[in-house]
Design an enzyme around this catalytic site. Sequence first.
Site, PDB file in Angstrom:
ATOM      1  N   CYS A   1       2.356  -8.648  13.469  1.00  0.00           N
ATOM      2  CA  CYS A   1       3.691  -9.038  13.009  1.00  0.00           C
ATOM      3  C   CYS A   1       4.777  -8.234  13.716  1.00  0.00           C
ATOM      4  O   CYS A   1       4.514  -7.143  14.245  1.00  0.00           O
ATOM      5  CB  CYS A   1       3.808  -8.877  11.503  1.00  0.00           C
ATOM      6  SG  CYS A   1       3.963  -7.174  10.979  1.00  0.00           S
TER       7      CYS A   1
ATOM      8  N   GLU B   1      -5.673  -8.203   3.147  1.00  0.00           N
ATOM      9  CA  GLU B   1      -5.139  -9.253   4.034  1.00  0.00           C
ATOM     10  C   GLU B   1      -6.261  -9.938   4.817  1.00  0.00           C
ATOM     11  O   GLU B   1      -6.297 -11.169   4.929  1.00  0.00           O
ATOM     12  CB  GLU B   1      -4.122  -8.642   5.013  1.00  0.00           C
ATOM     13  CG  GLU B   1      -3.515  -9.710   5.927  1.00  0.00           C
ATOM     14  CD  GLU B   1      -2.744  -9.123   7.100  1.00  0.00           C
ATOM     15  OE1 GLU B   1      -1.979  -8.160   6.923  1.00  0.00           O
ATOM     16  OE2 GLU B   1      -2.913  -9.660   8.215  1.00  0.00           O
TER      17      GLU B   1
ATOM     18  N   SER C   1      -2.730   2.291   3.840  1.00  0.00           N
ATOM     19  CA  SER C   1      -1.835   1.381   4.558  1.00  0.00           C
ATOM     20  C   SER C   1      -2.292   1.246   6.004  1.00  0.00           C
ATOM     21  O   SER C   1      -2.321   2.226   6.762  1.00  0.00           O
ATOM     22  CB  SER C   1      -0.401   1.924   4.493  1.00  0.00           C
ATOM     23  OG  SER C   1       0.372   1.375   5.522  1.00  0.00           O
TER      24      SER C   1
ATOM     25  N   HIS D   1       0.815  -1.210   0.000  1.00  0.00           N
ATOM     26  CA  HIS D   1       0.000   0.000   0.000  1.00  0.00           C
ATOM     27  C   HIS D   1       0.851   1.263   0.000  1.00  0.00           C
ATOM     28  O   HIS D   1       0.916   1.982   0.998  1.00  0.00           O
ATOM     29  CB  HIS D   1      -0.952  -0.012   1.199  1.00  0.00           C
ATOM     30  CG  HIS D   1      -2.082  -0.957   1.011  1.00  0.00           C
ATOM     31  ND1 HIS D   1      -2.713  -1.611   2.039  1.00  0.00           N
ATOM     32  CD2 HIS D   1      -2.712  -1.391  -0.113  1.00  0.00           C
ATOM     33  CE1 HIS D   1      -3.668  -2.381   1.564  1.00  0.00           C
ATOM     34  NE2 HIS D   1      -3.689  -2.269   0.255  1.00  0.00           N
TER      35      HIS D   1
ATOM     36  N   SER E   1       5.365   0.207   4.479  1.00  0.00           N
ATOM     37  CA  SER E   1       5.373   0.172   3.013  1.00  0.00           C
ATOM     38  C   SER E   1       5.961   1.450   2.423  1.00  0.00           C
ATOM     39  O   SER E   1       5.845   1.696   1.219  1.00  0.00           O
ATOM     40  CB  SER E   1       3.942  -0.044   2.497  1.00  0.00           C
ATOM     41  OG  SER E   1       3.037   0.784   3.188  1.00  0.00           O
TER      42      SER E   1
HETATM   43  S1  SF4 Z   1       3.711  -5.334   7.765  1.00  0.00           S
HETATM   44 FE1  SF4 Z   1       5.414  -6.298   6.670  1.00  0.00          FE
HETATM   45  S2  SF4 Z   1       6.182  -7.930   8.025  1.00  0.00           S
HETATM   46 FE2  SF4 Z   1       4.150  -7.316   8.738  1.00  0.00          FE
HETATM   47  S3  SF4 Z   1       2.764  -8.777   7.751  1.00  0.00           S
HETATM   48 FE3  SF4 Z   1       2.823  -6.948   6.458  1.00  0.00          FE
HETATM   49  S4  SF4 Z   1       4.419  -7.415   4.980  1.00  0.00           S
HETATM   50 FE4  SF4 Z   1       4.681  -8.872   6.657  1.00  0.00          FE
END
Ligand code: SF4
Length: 408
Positions: free
Chosen positions: A290, A184, A319, A93, A381
């Site tokens: 994450c 996602e 994002s 994004h 991003s």
């Molecule tokens: S923010 Fe980055 S590390 Fe976290 S899930 Fe998304 S792509 Fe993977």
Amino acid sequence: MPIEAPVVPRKINLRRPEIMEAVQAQVLSHYRSELVERIRANGHVLSADGLTIKLAKEFGFCYGVERAIDLAYAARKSFPADKPIFLLGEIIHNPEVNDQIRNLGIQTISNKPTEQEMARLSSEDVVIIPAFGTEVTTRQKLEQKGCILVDTTCGDVMSVWKRVRQYSADKVTSIIHGKAWHEETKATSSQTIVSGGGHYLVVFTLAETDYVCNYILQGGDKAEFLKKFKGAYSEGFDPDLHLHAIGVANQTTMLRGETEEVQRRLKAAMIKKYGESEADKHFRFFDTICGATQDRQDALEKLLRQPLDLLLVIGGYNSSNTSHLAEMGEAQLRTYFIKNAAKMVSEKLIQHYDQHVQKEIETRDWLPADNVTVGITAGASCPNNLIEDVIRRLCELRGISVQALLAS
Ligand code: SF4
């Protein structure tokens, strides 16, 4: 009845040394910033002529994004220039990064391709799956077509998929803390129903969580429930049947404190309903935020403990992780969420994204004329070259040469 042969996904090794060497060089030339590296090496602070810039300790590209970009670039380098390569939606994004990907000659199709788009694809085509993954049905359709898939789904996203698939296998409904409209979360939701019989419900806010908790404890108006969460639950989901055993997972980029609160409230409701001793049968959770999101939130929390006059948050407006950084800033000081340096129109005017009204707004007199300390962070991003642009623009607006700042 003829037996259909199983579809064997076509895979290609893009990570060949000669390809990756060229990719690294190209990626660095597009996104690297020497200025940002210098500031990092300088303790994340630069100061001159009344302007102090403080960069968060962790900001910008995460490992998942770097990998996705590398693979997209590697795909372009691996196939002849005239071979069509398609990308499902956005690789990540960030509008500038997506423009760069298009400039490589990679064509964008919908993240959930329409029938017409699918019909245009052939078995010879290469299709890139973005960092946040894709829905199971989309992937299956592409595999059935025989397309060559370049899967850049982040490993942390796939870990969430594993959790929710396990919930479904155990007849536990997945409560996903996330944005139902985000790629996602759509991909994660689709994993819960992949083997049939599983269910999910997406909650976004604490108010929605409380509504679900109340329903669990007291029941309520089923029609109203289904209307309220329209588009955020699995087909056939029935709140009277499918909230007896729940497991919480989250979109990887949510705000840590909020996700913990969602877990805490749902757990408390289940304990109240079934008793402490039975809670394990009715409630599970896995923290699936994450590491990169967590690191950026922790670093911003530390930055916000220092005296700052304002905060600039840089990143794409769609994002998720960036929007949460902006949310953290807003709770404490004047925060401007901008996608690039051009948004700092002058020292009197800034155009920035307001998440609450979901559009760009303008603020006047945003940059104090006297001594000012500006905090800066950027989402996972956002490339460093965009951060550099913002720093250079800040200096320009204050009439300071970047060289003077670096020499100080
Ligand atoms: S923010 Fe980055 S590390 Fe976290 S899930 Fe998304 S792509 Fe993977």
